[in-house]
Design a protein around this motif. Sequence first.
Motif, PDB file in Angstrom:
ATOM      1  N   TYR A 270       0.938  -1.315  -0.159  1.00 44.93           N
ATOM      2  CA  TYR A 270       0.142   0.212  -0.334  1.00 44.93           C
ATOM      3  C   TYR A 270       0.293   1.150   0.264  1.00 44.93           C
ATOM      4  N   TRP A 271       0.256   2.576  -0.386  1.00 46.10           N
ATOM      5  CA  TRP A 271       0.947   3.693  -0.843  1.00 46.10           C
ATOM      6  C   TRP A 271       0.089   4.820  -0.989  1.00 46.10           C
ATOM      7  N   LYS A 272       0.271   5.334  -0.182  1.00 53.61           N
ATOM      8  CA  LYS A 272      -0.537   7.076  -0.435  1.00 53.61           C
ATOM      9  C   LYS A 272      -0.285   7.951  -0.073  1.00 53.61           C
ATOM     10  N   GLY A 273       0.287   9.215  -1.495  1.00 51.51           N
ATOM     11  CA  GLY A 273       1.194  10.068  -1.524  1.00 51.51           C
ATOM     12  C   GLY A 273       0.843  11.477  -2.403  1.00 51.51           C
ATOM     13  N   ASN A 274       1.780  12.062  -2.531  1.00 49.79           N
ATOM     14  CA  ASN A 274       1.385  12.548  -3.606  1.00 49.79           C
ATOM     15  C   ASN A 274       2.496  12.438  -4.702  1.00 49.79           C
ATOM     16  N   PRO A 275       1.860  12.193  -5.819  1.00 54.06           N
ATOM     17  CA  PRO A 275       2.860  11.706  -7.051  1.00 54.06           C
ATOM     18  C   PRO A 275       3.439  13.325  -7.198  1.00 54.06           C
ATOM     19  N   ASP A 276       3.179  14.017  -6.995  1.00 54.07           N
ATOM     20  CA  ASP A 276       2.778  15.848  -8.144  1.00 54.07           C
ATOM     21  C   ASP A 276       3.874  16.299  -7.002  1.00 54.07           C
ATOM     22  N   LYS A 325       3.865  -1.683   3.125  1.00 61.79           N
ATOM     23  CA  LYS A 325       3.926  -0.351   3.045  1.00 61.79           C
ATOM     24  C   LYS A 325       5.210  -0.019   2.467  1.00 61.79           C
ATOM     25  N   ILE A 326       4.560   0.624   1.445  1.00 60.55           N
ATOM     26  CA  ILE A 326       6.023   1.403   0.482  1.00 60.55           C
ATOM     27  C   ILE A 326       6.069   2.635   1.098  1.00 60.55           C
ATOM     28  N   TYR A 327       7.512   2.940   0.398  1.00 60.47           N
ATOM     29  CA  TYR A 327       7.991   3.829   0.829  1.00 60.47           C
ATOM     30  C   TYR A 327       9.156   4.676   0.166  1.00 60.47           C
ATOM     31  N   GLY A 344       4.172  -1.188  12.233  1.00 60.14           N
ATOM     32  CA  GLY A 344       4.149  -2.401  11.779  1.00 60.14           C
ATOM     33  C   GLY A 344       4.393  -3.450  11.146  1.00 60.14           C
ATOM     34  N   SER A 345       3.861  -2.484   9.409  1.00 55.09           N
ATOM     35  CA  SER A 345       4.046  -3.239   8.554  1.00 55.09           C
ATOM     36  C   SER A 345       5.590  -4.164   7.678  1.00 55.09           C
ATOM     37  N   MET A 346       5.552  -4.395   6.856  1.00 50.47           N
ATOM     38  CA  MET A 346       6.901  -4.831   5.856  1.00 50.47           C
ATOM     39  C   MET A 346       6.723  -3.653   5.506  1.00 50.47           C
ATOM     40  N   THR A 347       8.191  -2.989   6.044  1.00 48.15           N
ATOM     41  CA  THR A 347       8.435  -1.139   4.661  1.00 48.15           C
ATOM     42  C   THR A 347       9.321  -1.777   3.602  1.00 48.15           C
ATOM     43  N   LEU A 348       8.638  -1.399   2.894  1.00 49.78           N
ATOM     44  CA  LEU A 348       9.384  -1.990   1.314  1.00 49.78           C
ATOM     45  C   LEU A 348       9.419  -0.424   0.656  1.00 49.78           C
ATOM     46  N   ILE A 349      10.964  -0.060   0.811  1.00 47.46           N
ATOM     47  CA  ILE A 349      12.085   1.060   0.704  1.00 47.46           C
ATOM     48  C   ILE A 349      12.231   1.199  -1.169  1.00 47.46           C
ATOM     49  N   ILE A 350      11.590   1.722  -1.409  1.00 48.64           N
ATOM     50  CA  ILE A 350      12.315   1.176  -3.382  1.00 48.64           C
ATOM     51  C   ILE A 350      13.876   2.496  -2.904  1.00 48.64           C
ATOM     52  N   SER A 351      14.446   1.892  -4.155  1.00 50.36           N
ATOM     53  CA  SER A 351      15.875   2.770  -2.961  1.00 50.36           C
ATOM     54  C   SER A 351      16.451   3.793  -2.917  1.00 50.36           C
ATOM     55  N   ARG A 378       7.441  -5.196 -10.782  1.00 54.98           N
ATOM     56  CA  ARG A 378       8.241  -6.984 -10.594  1.00 54.98           C
ATOM     57  C   ARG A 378       8.546  -6.666  -9.139  1.00 54.98           C
ATOM     58  N   SER A 379       9.545  -6.040  -8.539  1.00 55.38           N
ATOM     59  CA  SER A 379      10.144  -5.683  -7.380  1.00 55.38           C
ATOM     60  C   SER A 379       8.719  -5.921  -6.213  1.00 55.38           C
ATOM     61  N   ILE A 380       8.143  -5.007  -6.387  1.00 55.25           N
ATOM     62  CA  ILE A 380       7.080  -5.030  -5.047  1.00 55.25           C
ATOM     63  C   ILE A 380       6.333  -6.230  -5.582  1.00 55.25           C
ATOM     64  N   LYS A 381       5.739  -6.918  -6.374  1.00 55.79           N
ATOM     65  CA  LYS A 381       4.894  -7.991  -6.663  1.00 55.79           C
ATOM     66  C   LYS A 381       5.825  -9.415  -6.069  1.00 55.79           C
ATOM     67  N   TYR A 382       7.347  -9.158  -6.035  1.00 57.08           N
ATOM     68  CA  TYR A 382       8.314 -10.639  -5.454  1.00 57.08           C
ATOM     69  C   TYR A 382       8.219  -9.893  -4.127  1.00 57.08           C
ATOM     70  N   ALA A 383       8.580  -8.930  -3.436  1.00 62.60           N
ATOM     71  CA  ALA A 383       8.682  -8.612  -2.100  1.00 62.60           C
ATOM     72  C   ALA A 383       7.291  -9.410  -1.281  1.00 62.60           C
ATOM     73  N   VAL A 384       5.851  -8.873  -2.082  1.00 65.00           N
ATOM     74  CA  VAL A 384       5.088  -9.160  -1.838  1.00 65.00           C
ATOM     75  C   VAL A 384       4.843 -10.282  -1.628  1.00 65.00           C
ATOM     76  N   ASP A 385       4.971 -11.347  -2.913  1.00 57.71           N
ATOM     77  CA  ASP A 385       4.914 -12.552  -2.996  1.00 57.71           C
ATOM     78  C   ASP A 385       5.381 -13.140  -1.836  1.00 57.71           C
TER      79      ASP A 385
END
Length: 508
Positions: A270-276, A325-327, A344-351, A378-385
Amino acid sequence: MGLRLRLRLPHHKSSPRTPSYLLLCVLALSFFSFTALLLYKVDDFIAQTKTLAGHNLEPTPWHIFPRKSFSEGTKHSQAYRILQCSYFSCPYNAVVQPKSLQSESVSGRRTHQPQCPDFFRWIHRDLEPWAKTGVTKEHVKRAKANAAFRVVILSGKLYVDLYYACVQSRMMFTIWGILQLLNKYPGMVPDVDMMFDCMDKPIINQTEYQSFPVPLFRYCTNEAHLDIPFPDWSFWGWSETNLRPWEEEFGDIKQGSRRRSWDNKQPRAYWKGNPDVVSPIRLELMKCNHSRLWGAQIMRQDWAEEAKGGFEQSKLSNQCNHRYKIYAEGYAWSVSLKYILSCGSMTLIISPEYEDFFSRGLLPKENYWPISPTDLCRSIKYAVDWGNANPSQAETIGKRGQGYMESISMDRVYDYMFHLITEYSKLQKFKPEKPASANEVCAGSLLCFAEQKERELLERSRVVPSLDQPCKLPVADRSRLERLIQQKKKTIENVRYMEMTRTKKSSK
């Protein structure tokens, strides 16, 4: 007799009439002229008085943003506020010499000193460029070219020299944090002269400033820059996004994370934020919004709409319902990292390209999972799986991330500030002095400029003098940090190899 009288009349001289009205006119004209001149001088003075709220300050030229509008009403009410807050809100106190101030403040303190977290070692690394030469007046002078404001601490008093405006309320909350440090450890913070920038991207490039590095404090840095990371403003609250002081916010997020067990959390990222925000990585992330294909739910955050709705849909304590949760960095580093880890979710930090003062203590596969920016979805999908196939390990990583953020209490934030300022002050080759254009800032003068929402947050983050000593700073150990850096790189490479191996197998 009557004839003689008539003959005398033509020769009688009457006294001239005194023009009293003329004197009054002259006095009135002088008064109005003086008043007009005084008002002109006051207006001119007010027009040149820079404030923590942003009056008479242009945006930083290296990061342009809209100028702040003010709601004080009339021009005269604005002038009164600027005068009152800038010059008449700090009580006069005789300057206390540091030694006597130190003895008064330390008496009654507990002698026990806990060890600071290991990431405090980065303080020594951040200050290495000046270890041999020290910090001279020339260093500080040259740093001014990229600074938004200057902080000078003298005998426990804070003076601020303003150069440019900071976006939103960053400057006000950062200065408030320094004031609270002085309140927490009265008499212990040394005299110091520091230049600050309040925008996102580091600017002191190592290559460009190699021959003469300049010390500039900001909220983040990276390997290519010499900017010195300092705790960001949001630890004391962020009024524009309805974020409360850090310990309040963390407590609510942790409580919210307990509403669902790991098994009942949604098995997606899950990610919620401002892409702009001129963020290529966030724009790329928006393409991963597909629960079945990429195992991700990506949501756009519209802060203007959230403000209209009272921020009901953006409460961070309600955003801990996913296992992952994605950062993703924004324009540069983002304050969102600490709140994401807190779930407390497993945080997925994009490099990440940038690091703040505490994120350098994070370890991949220990308290977060690294995500590749080159093959993002694809990297996010691998982490989730991987996490869904190894739920116990994924939950442990998430809990460790939350535990890491819990260890960064406000006591540790103040201790980091204290040790960073203390170590920096040891490098100074001159005695700090109050700049002629600087004003003293105290709690009263800062709160005087604060709007209602800002004031509420600032008041809630007040501190009282601590009976505890600051934690004990670890000694400098460059080889240890180098080993840590290499260990992190190796772990990330291993995760990339795992991803590539799966991709090759699935393509056969």
